[in-house]
Scaffold this active site. Structure first.
Site, PDB file in Angstrom:
ATOM      1  N   GLU A 178      20.213  19.110  57.074  1.00 31.39           N
ATOM      2  CA  GLU A 178      20.251  20.428  56.427  1.00 31.39           C
ATOM      3  C   GLU A 178      18.868  21.072  56.303  1.00 31.39           C
ATOM      4  OE1 GLU A 178      22.587  19.624  52.921  1.00 31.39           O
ATOM      5  OE2 GLU A 178      24.403  19.406  54.116  1.00 31.39           O
TER       6      GLU A 178
ATOM      7  N   ASP B  48      15.667  21.620  49.340  1.00 34.29           N
ATOM      8  CA  ASP B  48      17.078  22.003  49.264  1.00 34.29           C
ATOM      9  C   ASP B  48      17.722  21.273  48.085  1.00 34.29           C
ATOM     10  OD1 ASP B  48      19.810  22.358  49.538  1.00 34.29           O
ATOM     11  OD2 ASP B  48      19.862  21.954  51.686  1.00 34.29           O
TER      12      ASP B  48
ATOM     13  N   ASP C 169      28.053  24.462  57.645  1.00 29.94           N
ATOM     14  CA  ASP C 169      27.348  23.837  56.529  1.00 29.94           C
ATOM     15  C   ASP C 169      28.429  23.319  55.587  1.00 29.94           C
ATOM     16  OD1 ASP C 169      26.075  23.205  54.162  1.00 29.94           O
ATOM     17  OD2 ASP C 169      25.194  25.183  53.832  1.00 29.94           O
TER      18      ASP C 169
ATOM     19  N   LYS D  19      32.122  15.283  48.603  1.00 32.97           N
ATOM     20  CA  LYS D  19      31.120  14.966  49.628  1.00 32.97           C
ATOM     21  C   LYS D  19      30.317  13.719  49.230  1.00 32.97           C
ATOM     22  CE  LYS D  19      27.110  17.065  51.931  1.00 32.97           C
ATOM     23  NZ  LYS D  19      26.486  18.348  52.296  1.00 32.97           N
TER      24      LYS D  19
HETATM   25 MG    MG Z   1      23.847  22.873  50.804  1.00 30.30          MG
END
Ligand code: MG
Ligand code: ADP
Length: 568
Positions: free
Chosen positions: A146, A169, A8, A69
């Site tokens: 994810e 999320d 992850d 990211k």
């Molecule tokens: Mg995450």
């Protein structure tokens, strides 16, 4: 044990997990934690990764990078000179650190991985993630969304057969929402929606803006480290509000005699008011995902909250109000995505301890091309969107459409490729373009085929049946995608960067935390931390491993006490 591991790769924190004895097993880093902050800092010849780097955002802001990211797949460079790196390279350094930790625990260095990405990640961001894995020396077997990974881990543990799950999320920088139905060993994603620029960090920025305005602070005029300290203090205040109803935000800025301390009290109700615009965006995304699969909020059986920022009571309350029920208990919001990635890795490796789960996923947004339309007789107007693969189509998917040149004189047709939902291409994201000659014959039609694979990567084929002319493009938005040569070069350049030996990582991490707290503290507390640092440095100089271990544990405990508000 499955030879493939799950990663992850988060905006804030990254995790690595393996499948072991029929279970996902998370791997601890040198500091004994499952979470490795996605931060990289340069210190002379060395590169620090994880918590030590995260602390240096305050003490060494110019050499330290985090939140990269968000810049995956863009040309942005971090640092300068020889050390100017792309977001892909920084991510590769984080992955390399995770692999070092895994190697120690597993006894072998993993060479293949499943890496999770936000469902709402674009094509360029997906390519960039895969490249980061390759730069770290991995074969990336698969990218998994994810929320899909989280749904899989939840579904497997909780026997979700016959249930419809919504996964929400909210991490440090991104929001992803997916609706997943589980039946007879099949997990089917019905819809995904998201926002690549909504996460805990945005709530911090909001608090920062409020604080700066309240005290008329010249934020732009502040030094970088003072700015970072302010954002960190906002984050701390936000975390405090997750466990208590009130908090206080204090920050010191300015130099010498112009130094000033500013304080504001903040309670949950006030925070909720300030956060309203972000909460509103969150609600819209959740509603869109549910609406896209033509379900009502009542049709949802389980709510799975993922990502550290879902710990905020304002977020939990909003979701509770929307669905009129509580989220599933037994979900660790930090770990579930990595566990899901490890499950996918085990499926990929055909691990016999795992019954076959069939997983189907969807494309989170519409993909199409730009065309001209006849607005009047013989009057053509460009810039219209022709959707080819509509959002929430089940992947893999392949669709074709046919277009024609506008005029007799035209020798070639240019097919611009877009992602997005708007009727006009100018409001969508341009992914690339393909040009083909159309010949002179009768049949000057152009067939455009879009193929979207299970990793969420798009391939476009353009064919002119009249001439047999054919062009193919794996989407490469304006040359940002890394070639094999780029990857090889990056691999070489990061292999020159030395990491610290594992024995010293813990010492450096604890020391960096103390240094950060020194900068954040004032007065007596500050000089106390200064003493602690000096004492620990003396013991480090002594080079007696046992003494060092004991002193480090003691220092960490004293710092914990300070964090808990217990001063001496
Ligand atoms: Mg995450
Ligand atoms: P990512 O997936 O982006 O790596 P994480 O899932 O690790 O992110 O979540 C990081 C975010 O969670 C940060 O913005 C952090 O501030 C927030 N967070 C973590 N713990 C808490 C808490 N107790 N209360 C509020 N926010 C939290």
């Amino acid at each position: 044990m499955s030879s493939i591991i799950g990663i992850d790769l988060g905006t804030t924190n990254s995790l690595i997990a393996a499948w072991h004895n029929g279970e996902s097993r998370l791997i601890t880093n040198a500091a004994g934690s499952y979470l490795t902050p996605s931060a990289v800092s340069f210190d002379n010849d060395h590169v620090l990764i994880g918590e030590a780097a995260a602390n240096r955002v305050i003490t060494h802001p110019a050499e330290t990078f985090s939140y990269f990211k968000r810049d995956m797949g863009t040309p942005k460079r971090f640092g300068n000179g020889r050390k100017a790196l792309r977001a892909e390279d920084l991510s590769a350094l984080v992955i390399r650190q995770l692999l070092d930790d895994a190697e120690l625990v597993l006894g072998t260095r993993p060479s293949e991985a499943v890496i999770s990405v936000p469902a709402y990640f674009s094509d360029a961001q997906r390519h960039a993630t895969r490249a980061a894995g390759q730069i770290a020396g991995l074969t990336v077997e698969r990218l998994i969304n994810e929320p899909t990974a989280a749904a899989m881990a939840h579904g497997l543990h909780e026997n979700a057969d016959g249930r419809t799950i919504v996964v929400i999320d909210l991490g440090g920088g991104t929001l992803d929402v997916s609706v997943v139905e589980c039946f007879d060993g099949v997990m089917e994603v019905h819809a995904s929606a998201g926002d690549n620029n909504l996460g805990g960090r945005d709530f911090d920025e909001l608090l920062r803006a409020w604080f700066v305005k309240t005290h008329s602070i010249d934020y732009i005029g502040l030094e970088l480290s003072a700015r970072n300290r302010l954002v960190r203090a906002c984050q701390q205040a936000r975390h405090d509000l997750s466990s208590s109803h009130n908090t206080e935000l204090t920050i010191t800025a300015g130099k010498g005699r112009r130094q000033k301390t500013y304080t504001s009290a903040l309670d949950r109700a006030h925070f909720e008011k300030l956060a309203a615009p972000l909460l509103n965006r969150l609600q819209i995304v959740v509603e869109r995902a549910i609406r896209d699969c033509r379900l009502s909020l009542q049709a949802i059986d389980d709510i799975v909250l993922v990502g550290g920022a879902t710990r905020m009571p304002v977020v939990r309350n909003l979701i509770g109000r929307m669905f009129r029920r509580l989220p599933a208990a037994n979900v660790d919001p930090d770990q579930i995505v990595a566990r899901g990635a490890a499950i996918q890795a085990a499926l990929k490796a055909r691990d016999s301890s795992l019954e076959d789960v069939v997983l189907t996923d969807v494309s989170p947004y519409t993909l199409g091309i730009g065309i001209a339309r006849e607005t009047d007789r013989d009057q053509w107007s460009e810039g219209f969107y022709l959707p080819i693969i509509e959002r929430n189509s089940r992947v893999p998917v392949s669709r074709m459409d046919t277009v024609h040149p506008i005029s007799e004189l035209q020798k070639t047709v240019t097919v611009p490729i877009f992602q997005g939902e708007s009727r006009l291409v100018k409001n969508n994201i341009r992914l690339g373009e393909i040009e083909v000659p159309v010949g002179k014959g009768d049949d000057r039609s152009v067939q455009v085929r879009f193929t979207y694979d299970i990793n969420g990567i798009l391939e476009v084929d353009v064919e002119v049946p009249g001439t047999g002319e054919h062009r193919n493009l794996v989407i490469n938005s304006s040359g940002k995608m890394l070639s094999e040569e780029d990857i090889r070069k990056s691999l070489q350049s990061i292999s020159h960067l030395k990491v610290l030996p594992r024995e010293t990582i813990q010492n450096v991490t604890t020391l960096s935390r103390a240094e950060r707290m020194y900068e954040e503290a004032l007065g007596e507390e500050r000089s106390y931390i200064g003493e602690l640092i000096a004492r620990f440095e003396r013991i480090l100089d002594g080079q007696d491993p046992e003494q060092i271990d004991a002193a480090r544990a003691e220092l960490a405990q004293l710092l914990d006490d300070l964090d808990q508000g217990r001063f001496r």
